[in-house]
Write an enzyme that holds these catalytic residues in place. Structure first.
Site, PDB file in Angstrom:
ATOM      1  N   ASP A 358       0.838  -1.194   0.000  1.00  0.00           N
ATOM      2  CA  ASP A 358       0.000   0.000   0.000  1.00  0.00           C
ATOM      3  C   ASP A 358       0.880   1.253   0.000  1.00  0.00           C
ATOM      4  O   ASP A 358       1.860   1.342   0.749  1.00  0.00           O
ATOM      5  CB  ASP A 358      -0.887  -0.025   1.252  1.00  0.00           C
ATOM      6  CG  ASP A 358      -1.888   1.102   1.295  1.00  0.00           C
ATOM      7  OD1 ASP A 358      -2.745   1.166   0.411  1.00  0.00           O
ATOM      8  OD2 ASP A 358      -1.805   1.929   2.228  1.00  0.00           O
ATOM      9  N   GLU A 395       1.312  -0.543  -5.054  1.00  0.00           N
ATOM     10  CA  GLU A 395       0.367   0.532  -5.339  1.00  0.00           C
ATOM     11  C   GLU A 395       1.249   1.760  -5.593  1.00  0.00           C
ATOM     12  O   GLU A 395       1.840   2.299  -4.657  1.00  0.00           O
ATOM     13  CB  GLU A 395      -0.567   0.782  -4.165  1.00  0.00           C
ATOM     14  CG  GLU A 395      -1.580   1.885  -4.468  1.00  0.00           C
ATOM     15  CD  GLU A 395      -2.435   2.257  -3.266  1.00  0.00           C
ATOM     16  OE1 GLU A 395      -3.638   2.509  -3.448  1.00  0.00           O
ATOM     17  OE2 GLU A 395      -1.905   2.293  -2.143  1.00  0.00           O
TER      18      GLU A 395
END
Length: 703
Positions: A358, A395
């Protein structure tokens, strides 16, 4: 615990591994802090309610405090107190009145609640976070527990799927099975539920290979959610980076962190036995301690200046490159070690097959916050003997001014490609959009692997592009074709949260419709998007529930909806759509050109090279002016392998609201798939010109 005979003194311990480890007839403790003056080990009873004894750890030696307690072992409950300067202007926030959770805790006991005494300063004090709080928070603080060692390898049955064959399925552990009628009530919404035979049968029928789980590490709710009686359902607020979240375990296991870990490992083993990989979404960009006004729970109290990035000209303030208040300082060698140790733990002791990182640019931030693809963290990650062998997915954006880094990650990283999402949506929705329309050139570029992002920036392969049309963050695919505006009122933020301007269209009615024509149009567009996703070059990722037309009622930020909005609605599942997804993925597996794994070249191509050529609906090869013709969106491509003509495939794209005649060059052709369902595949060659249905994708092969 009170029956234990606690040693009178703490012996010197080993500096590694960090955390608490039962070994050599006792327990070894090792804690990093570059700036602490003294760290105390505090032992508690089994429930974590009564402190039994404190010991001063030895050291520091190379920044590590350590100690060894002979005669003790697994099940020992403990916390830490760090002594040092409370000088916010210098970046130091030591406060020994606050019991701290070991960052390396393998097991966590207690129930966390937001209380004023968890802060290192008195809330409401006129000096704010520069003030000092003397209240002790130990009674209500989370504590660590010494775990039993893992005695067998959880990866003994792990599959090794070739990257070109990987099909990702992004799924929330609880949301998938919480309402699944074939899974027993006691297992619904749990790790065990995700590995139930009914769940596995669904994954296998679809043809996905790799489950990408939303965060499963131990997380806590943000204070603003707790105030509203809501929960961080997605789990992007990790505090225990070595612990599976007990909220996702069976109720009978939740109060025993050892049983929670065992249930997680059993889930991974069952999925592995069925040939399915497990990838974890991990959050090493921030912690729940938030900005300088947040609590002192672990990292901040142990060494705020080392663990977090601080504003260069004001060390009392946290640098916020995440949008969550603080930013882990992965540039520090010990923080790099912490992240790598945590990742390695999940592979070696929990059995997982890789990670989706993330806000991954945070891990490559160096001096003055610049992103560096060759940062020390990425170098260490690529050289790690364990982590270099598992899936790594980035990401590729964070909240920094230069936060968008798509295509710039090094080595074996795959990257979420939101340009693919926007191209597919914009192309198939263009008849309904005022802006955001996508032409043939952009769609073709994304459909063939986004070479502008991944080949020209590092000569990576098409598989580096993780293609998706919907994920957890945003509309479900059902809602992409059912809503023109977000409907997030239930989140308690007056509909201000969630992404504005998300590409979507309602085709005339906002939300559910009884109009048969609208429903049929939505179904066509949804299937065309799914076919585009699953047949494109790159690594496809399906958002769990999109295969059954799951809706979130137009909520495009359901992070706090731990209820029917966030859970898959199996009662309304579209079984025909799931069968369609299974069919498309079967075709992908059967035809090597649909998961080629290397870049296409212009025809005719050399030995071993596959080629792609592009055609107008009239059958002529596309010329430069055809790519820029704004009035026409339909076109076709042919994929060929010069060594085997029988492998040739044609794909036809018609996003228009009316059928169009197509002439296919270099036939004859047999129809394999019509996403609209109007044309039936058969063993006979199609007649030309072929009348291609409105809003449809066709797949054909040479005969």
């Amino acid at each position: 615990m009170t029956a234990l005979r606690l040693p009178a003194a703490l012996e010197p311990g080993r500096h590694e591994p960090l955390g608490a480890l039962a070994r050599d007839g006792g327990v070894n403790f090792a804690v990093f802090s570059e700036h602490a003056e003294r760290i105390e080990l505090c032992l508690f009873d089994a429930g974590g309610q009564r402190e039994l004894r404190r010991y001063a750890l030895h050291g520091p030696h190379d920044g590590v405090f350590h100690g060894f307690l002979p005669g003790l072992g697994t099940g020992l409950v403990y916390g830490l107190r760090a002594h040092g300067p409370y000088e916010p202007e210098a970046g130091h926030r030591f406060n020994a009145h606050k019991l701290l959770l070991d960052p390396y805790a393998r097991e966590i006991v207690g129930q966390f609640g937001w209380r004023a005494e968890h802060h290192g300063y008195p809330l409401g004090h006129p000096d704010g976070a520069r003030a000092f709080d003397t209240r002790d928070n130990a009674l209500h603080a989370l504590k660590a527990r010494v775990p039993a060692p893992v005695t067998d390898s959880p990866r003994k049955s792990a599959p090794r799927i070739a990257l070109a064959d990987v099909v990702l399925y992004e799924v929330h552990v609880k949301g998938f099975s919480k309402q699944h009628p074939e899974i027993p009530a006691g297992l619904q919404g749990t790790y065990a539920g995700l590995a139930h035979p009914a769940a596995i049968a669904h994954f296998k029928a679809l043809g996905v290979t790799t489950l990408s789980l939303l965060p499963v590490q131990y997380a806590i709710d943000e204070p603003h959610l707790a105030d509203k009686g809501l929960h961080n359902y997605w789990g992007y607020n990790t505090l225990g980076f070595f612990c599976p979240d007990p909220r996702l375990a069976q109720a009978v296991h939740r109060d025993d962190p050892g049983a929670v870990a065992a249930e997680f490992r059993a889930m991974v083993a069952a999925l592995h036995e069925s040939g399915l990989e497990v990838v974890l979404d991990v959050v090493y960009n921030h912690t729940p301690e938030g900005n300088e006004f947040g609590p002192t729970l672990s990292f901040r109290g142990l060494d705020n200046k080392s663990y977090y990035r601080l504003v260069a000209d004001d060390k009392s303030r946290s640098e916020n490159l995440t949008g969550c208040g603080n930013t882990l300082n992965a540039q520090h060698p010990r923080v790099t070690q912490f992240v790598l140790d945590s990742l390695r733990f999940w592979v070696e002791e929990m059995g997982v097959d890789g990670f989706r990182v993330d806000l991954a640019p945070v891990l490559g931030r160096v001096e003055r916050g610049a992103f560096e693809p060759q940062a020390a963290f990425f170098t260490a990650l690529r050289q790690d003997p364990v982590l270099s062998a598992v899936h790594l997915i980035a990401e590729p954006w964070d909240a920094a001014p230069d936060g968008y880094q798509l295509g710039r990650f090094p080595g074996r990283f795959l990257e979420w490609n939101d340009k693919f999402r926007d191209a597919v949506r914009g192309y198939w929705l263009q008849s309904e959009l005022q802006g955001g329309r996508v032409g043939r050139g952009e769609f073709a570029r994304r459909f063939t692997g986004s070479s502008d992002l991944f080949f020209h920036h590092g000569q990576r392969r098409p598989t580096a592009s993780v293609n998706f049309v919907a994920v957890h963050d945003g509309y479900t695919l059902h809602d992409v074709v059912s809503y023109s505006h977000k409907h997030n009122q239930a989140n308690g933020e007056d509909n201000r949260d969630g992404r504005d301007g998300e590409l979507s269209a309602n085709f005339g009615v906002e939300g559910a419709s009884e109009d048969a024509a609208i429903r049929a149009t939505r179904e066509r567009v949804r299937r065309a998007m799914l076919a585009s996703l699953l047949l494109a070059q790159g690594t496809p990722m399906l958002n769990a529930g999109d295969e059954i037309a799951n809706s979130q009622g137009g909520n495009n930020n359901a992070y706090c909806q731990d209820n029917a909005t966030g859970w898959l609605d199996w009662a309304a599942a579209d079984a025909d759509l799931a069968a369609f997804v299974g069919l498309v993925l079967r075709l992908r597996r059967e035809h090597a050109l649909l998961h080629h794994g290397r870049w296409f070249v212009p025809p005719p191509g050399g030995r071993g090279d596959a080629s792609v050529s592009w055609y107008t609906p009239g059958g002529a090869e596309m010329q430069v002016h055809d790519w820029h013709e704004g009035g026409s969106a339909a076109f076709a491509c042919q994929l060929r392998c010069p060594d085997d003509r029988a492998q040739a495939l044609a794909l036809v794209f018609n996003p228009e609201p009316q059928p169009l005649p197509f002439t296919l060059a270099q036939g004859p052709w047999q129809l394999l798939l019509d996403s609209s369902g109007e044309l039936s595949p058969n063993s006979q060659s199609v007649s030309l010109p072929l009348n291609v249905p409105a809003r449809s994708l066709l797949l054909l092969r040479a005969v």
